[in-house]
Design a protein around this motif. Structure first.
Motif, mmCIF file in Angstrom:
data_model
loop_
_atom_site.group_PDB
_atom_site.id
_atom_site.type_symbol
_atom_site.label_atom_id
_atom_site.label_comp_id
_atom_site.label_asym_id
_atom_site.label_seq_id
_atom_site.Cartn_x
_atom_site.Cartn_y
_atom_site.Cartn_z
ATOM 1 N N LEU A 1 0.840 -1.347 0.051
ATOM 2 C CA LEU A 1 0.030 -0.026 0.056
ATOM 3 C C LEU A 1 0.972 1.193 0.021
ATOM 4 O O LEU A 1 0.578 2.109 -0.667
ATOM 5 C CB LEU A 1 -0.909 0.025 1.151
ATOM 6 N N GLU A 2 1.963 1.223 0.844
ATOM 7 C CA GLU A 2 2.847 2.573 0.948
ATOM 8 C C GLU A 2 3.621 2.696 -0.364
ATOM 9 O O GLU A 2 3.741 3.785 -0.736
ATOM 10 C CB GLU A 2 3.724 2.383 2.208
ATOM 11 N N CYS A 3 3.895 1.581 -1.052
ATOM 12 C CA CYS A 3 4.716 1.449 -2.352
ATOM 13 C C CYS A 3 4.168 2.298 -3.271
ATOM 14 O O CYS A 3 4.455 2.892 -4.126
ATOM 15 C CB CYS A 3 5.466 0.261 -2.532
ATOM 16 N N MET A 4 2.785 2.202 -3.399
ATOM 17 C CA MET A 4 1.834 2.692 -4.186
ATOM 18 C C MET A 4 1.784 4.278 -4.322
ATOM 19 O O MET A 4 1.339 4.931 -5.192
ATOM 20 C CB MET A 4 0.360 2.195 -4.132
ATOM 21 N N SER A 5 2.100 4.780 -3.207
ATOM 22 C CA SER A 5 2.445 6.249 -3.086
ATOM 23 C C SER A 5 3.164 6.782 -4.143
ATOM 24 O O SER A 5 3.308 8.097 -4.416
ATOM 25 C CB SER A 5 2.817 6.585 -1.768
ATOM 26 N N VAL A 6 4.183 6.001 -4.702
ATOM 27 C CA VAL A 6 5.006 6.525 -5.765
ATOM 28 C C VAL A 6 4.377 6.868 -6.797
ATOM 29 O O VAL A 6 4.721 7.801 -7.518
ATOM 30 C CB VAL A 6 6.073 5.223 -6.353
ATOM 31 N N VAL A 7 2.992 6.438 -7.004
ATOM 32 C CA VAL A 7 2.414 7.092 -8.255
ATOM 33 C C VAL A 7 1.841 8.507 -7.978
ATOM 34 O O VAL A 7 2.069 9.224 -8.856
ATOM 35 C CB VAL A 7 0.932 6.175 -8.315
ATOM 36 N N ALA A 8 1.546 8.836 -6.886
ATOM 37 C CA ALA A 8 1.271 10.163 -6.713
ATOM 38 C C ALA A 8 2.650 11.012 -6.419
ATOM 39 O O ALA A 8 2.859 12.021 -6.839
ATOM 40 C CB ALA A 8 0.684 10.359 -5.199
ATOM 41 N N GLY B 1 7.661 1.472 4.029
ATOM 42 C CA GLY B 1 6.619 0.457 3.978
ATOM 43 C C GLY B 1 7.254 -0.942 4.612
ATOM 44 O O GLY B 1 6.578 -1.862 5.249
ATOM 45 N N SER B 2 8.778 -1.067 4.434
ATOM 46 C CA SER B 2 9.061 -2.376 5.004
ATOM 47 C C SER B 2 9.302 -2.410 6.474
ATOM 48 O O SER B 2 8.894 -3.398 7.007
ATOM 49 C CB SER B 2 10.627 -2.354 4.476
ATOM 50 N N GLY B 3 9.488 -1.170 6.929
ATOM 51 C CA GLY B 3 9.298 -0.902 8.632
ATOM 52 C C GLY B 3 8.078 -1.457 9.119
ATOM 53 O O GLY B 3 7.926 -2.106 10.134
ATOM 54 N N THR B 4 7.061 -0.686 8.393
ATOM 55 C CA THR B 4 5.545 -0.779 8.889
ATOM 56 C C THR B 4 5.038 -2.389 8.605
ATOM 57 O O THR B 4 4.598 -3.086 9.673
ATOM 58 C CB THR B 4 4.644 -0.321 7.881
ATOM 59 N N SER B 5 5.595 -3.027 7.639
ATOM 60 C CA SER B 5 5.111 -4.401 7.421
ATOM 61 C C SER B 5 5.727 -5.555 8.456
ATOM 62 O O SER B 5 5.363 -6.286 9.111
ATOM 63 C CB SER B 5 5.531 -4.925 5.917
ATOM 64 N N LEU B 6 7.236 -5.006 8.552
ATOM 65 C CA LEU B 6 8.089 -5.893 9.530
ATOM 66 C C LEU B 6 7.320 -5.956 10.984
ATOM 67 O O LEU B 6 7.250 -6.996 11.777
ATOM 68 C CB LEU B 6 9.327 -5.692 9.540
ATOM 69 N N ILE B 7 7.121 -4.607 11.577
ATOM 70 C CA ILE B 7 6.401 -4.671 12.877
ATOM 71 C C ILE B 7 5.206 -5.459 12.733
ATOM 72 O O ILE B 7 4.898 -5.969 13.754
ATOM 73 C CB ILE B 7 6.327 -2.974 12.888
ATOM 74 N N LEU C 1 12.594 -10.631 2.786
ATOM 75 C CA LEU C 1 11.627 -10.714 2.140
ATOM 76 C C LEU C 1 11.013 -9.701 2.014
ATOM 77 O O LEU C 1 10.257 -9.204 0.966
ATOM 78 C CB LEU C 1 11.149 -12.232 2.329
ATOM 79 N N VAL C 2 10.646 -8.979 3.082
ATOM 80 C CA VAL C 2 9.810 -7.810 3.226
ATOM 81 C C VAL C 2 10.301 -6.483 2.460
ATOM 82 O O VAL C 2 9.622 -6.061 1.428
ATOM 83 C CB VAL C 2 9.545 -7.548 4.745
ATOM 84 N N PRO C 3 11.464 -6.090 2.486
ATOM 85 C CA PRO C 3 12.245 -5.273 1.611
ATOM 86 C C PRO C 3 12.239 -5.400 0.148
ATOM 87 O O PRO C 3 11.945 -4.866 -0.639
ATOM 88 C CB PRO C 3 13.626 -5.053 2.242
ATOM 89 N N LEU C 4 12.253 -6.956 0.180
ATOM 90 C CA LEU C 4 12.153 -7.284 -1.514
ATOM 91 C C LEU C 4 10.883 -7.309 -2.075
ATOM 92 O O LEU C 4 10.377 -6.611 -2.985
ATOM 93 C CB LEU C 4 12.492 -8.928 -1.671
ATOM 94 N N ALA D 1 8.598 -4.834 -0.843
ATOM 95 C CA ALA D 1 8.657 -3.513 -1.079
ATOM 96 C C ALA D 1 9.168 -2.927 -2.360
ATOM 97 O O ALA D 1 8.406 -2.306 -3.129
ATOM 98 C CB ALA D 1 9.034 -2.728 0.042
ATOM 99 N N LEU D 2 10.147 -3.331 -2.442
ATOM 100 C CA LEU D 2 11.037 -2.764 -3.820
ATOM 101 C C LEU D 2 10.488 -3.253 -4.962
ATOM 102 O O LEU D 2 10.289 -2.514 -6.006
ATOM 103 C CB LEU D 2 12.447 -3.094 -3.734
ATOM 104 N N THR D 3 10.174 -4.837 -5.275
ATOM 105 C CA THR D 3 9.523 -5.070 -6.388
ATOM 106 C C THR D 3 7.990 -4.707 -6.718
ATOM 107 O O THR D 3 7.623 -4.104 -7.626
ATOM 108 C CB THR D 3 9.333 -6.594 -6.421
ATOM 109 N N THR D 4 7.235 -4.398 -5.757
ATOM 110 C CA THR D 4 6.005 -3.749 -5.799
ATOM 111 C C THR D 4 6.348 -2.094 -6.011
ATOM 112 O O THR D 4 5.490 -1.676 -6.741
ATOM 113 C CB THR D 4 5.194 -3.742 -4.457
ATOM 114 N N TYR D 5 7.170 -1.703 -5.594
ATOM 115 C CA TYR D 5 7.475 -0.300 -6.060
ATOM 116 C C TYR D 5 7.936 -0.193 -7.301
ATOM 117 O O TYR D 5 7.628 0.941 -8.065
ATOM 118 C CB TYR D 5 8.844 0.252 -5.067
#
Length: 278
Positions: A85-92, A128-134, A158-161, A163-167
């Motif tokens: 969800l947070e990585c989709m902020s790149v669109v805006a 986003g990686s920090g949010t998901s890991l928590i 895997l969580v940063p992976l 985030a980056l691939t979705t980014y």
């Protein structure tokens, strides 16, 4: 008197080094934006609190309608979904260059635009990686998800992976929204909701018809989330690496698509002498 050509003051940098320098400098802007938007208190009690509440909502809803196993499935899926969800902020945030009046300047520079925009919004996959890991390590265990200490390093990778691939997928969408600033939030929200529906967050991908599964298979989240679920189930390293490799391959494909899309946008803008193509 004989003269010889002087050697260049600096050796020509390889393309990869040039790209890394562009990403590093544009990432400085991303982190400045992050500091302007969030203090640590706002991030923890505002953004993080909101995301944990969302995970809790969907997990409690699953608890009322399903088994403990299903509840844990939903908890893991929605915990991972927070970073997507947070990585989709790149669109805006990509369109902020147009709003701030710097897009025309970017059309004039020789750097590949995809690396400028890749670094421009790097705050989102990091946050986003920090949010998901928590959510995975501290909230999901409250709903029956258990992690062994040996599984934590795999999650940290895997969580940063994810985030980056979705980014990279979001960056591809952002290349088209540059010409349609008014729909940036619609595009990011629709993409986020489609991933939430198709990628195995709440519904196993295997339950969809083959045509829908084919769409899910080109989204990196499908494979990275599957890799995280394999870690949770105690699967072997080869299966986890296979799923992670598919996520990486999908992310690279979307990044290549973004590379082409940004290049075409800039080439057209330079040809017309304006970044306002519509």
């Amino acid at each position: 008197m004989r003269f010889t050509a002087a050697a260049p003051a600096l050796p020509a940098l390889r393309p990869a080094v040039q790209a890394a320098r562009v990403v590093r400098h544009s990432a400085a802007i991303a982190f400045a934006d992050m500091r302007a938007v969030y203090t640590w208190k706002v991030w923890i009690f505002g953004w993080l609190g909101r995301m944990l509440a969302q995970v809790t909502f969907f997990t409690l809803l699953a608890r009322t309608t399903g088994s403990e196993e299903h509840t844990a499935y939903i908890a893991v899926g929605n915990s991972v979904m927070t970073c997507a969800l947070e990585c989709m902020s790149v669109v805006a945030s990509t369109t902020w260059e147009r709003l701030s009046g710097t897009l025309v300047l970017l059309c004039a520079v020789p750097a590949r635009p995809v690396w400028v925009f890749f670094g421009r919004s790097l705050q989102w996959p990091i946050s986003g990686s920090g949010t998901s890991l928590i959510a995975l390590l501290f909230l999901a265990p409250l709903f029956g998800v258990s992690w062994h200490p040996g599984q934590v390093p795999a999650l940290v990778v895997l969580v940063p992976l994810t985030a980056l691939t979705t980014y990279c997928f979001g960056l591809f969408l952002a290349a088209f929204v540059l010409n349609a600033n008014g729909v940036r939030n619609i595009v990011s929200n629709v993409a986020y909701l489609l991933m939430m529906i198709l990628c195995g967050v709440n519904i196993p991908v295997s339950q969809w018809p083959p045509a829908v599964q084919a769409v899910a298979d080109i989204l990196p989240l499908t494979h990275s989330l599957h890799a995280i679920r394999l870690v949770s189930d105690g699967a072997g390293a080869s299966r986890v690496l296979g799923a992670a490799g598919l996520a990486l391959l999908c992310g690279a494909g979307w990044l290549l698509g973004a590379y082409v899309a940004f290049n075409r946008f800039m080439a057209r803008a330079r040809g017309l002498g304006s970044a306002d193509l519509f």
